[in-house]
Motif scaffolding. Structure first.
Motif: not given
Length: 117
Positions: A10-13, A50-52, A64-65
């Motif tokens: 699950l790859d989310t940007e 969360v970035a990815k 994540y930041d």
């Protein structure tokens, strides 16, 4: 979702994500099957900062930041969904190192914010 090295990914940007405090964590998980890990990845994508997120077999890769999210929060979410970090020495070593790096990063960010005021 796309196939990724023997597991699902699950790859989310999140395109607006700030990258000045972005960290990548590669975490080995115990006591979770692939479906549980995939569902957990969806929980993480909804978490602020969360970035990815990428899942593979018993691994969770999460970017994540560090100004918004901490490793301790990631672990708390993991445990709330029936999982845990692996208890092997390498995972414990990395988790400790990740925490120290995040503390230093947040300290530096706080100093930068204070200097901007």
């Amino acid at each position: 979702m796309s196939r990724h090295k023997g597991g699902r990914a699950l790859d989310t940007e999140h395109p607006g994500q700030e990258e000045h405090a972005l960290v990548r964590r590669h975490l080995k998980l115990d006591h979770m099957n692939q479906l549980q890990i995939e569902l957990l990845a969806e929980v993480f994508t909804a978490e602020p900062g969360v970035a990815k997120v990428v899942v593979r077999k018993h691994w969770l890769d999460i970017d994540y930041d560090a100004a918004e999210l901490t490793l301790d929060r990631v672990i708390a979410l993991l445990e709330a969904h029936g999982g845990e970090l692996s208890h092997d020495w390498w995972t414990a070593f990395k988790a400790h190192w990740y925490r120290r790096r995040e503390e230093k990063l947040r300290s530096r960010l706080a100093k930068d914010d204070a200097a901007d005021d």
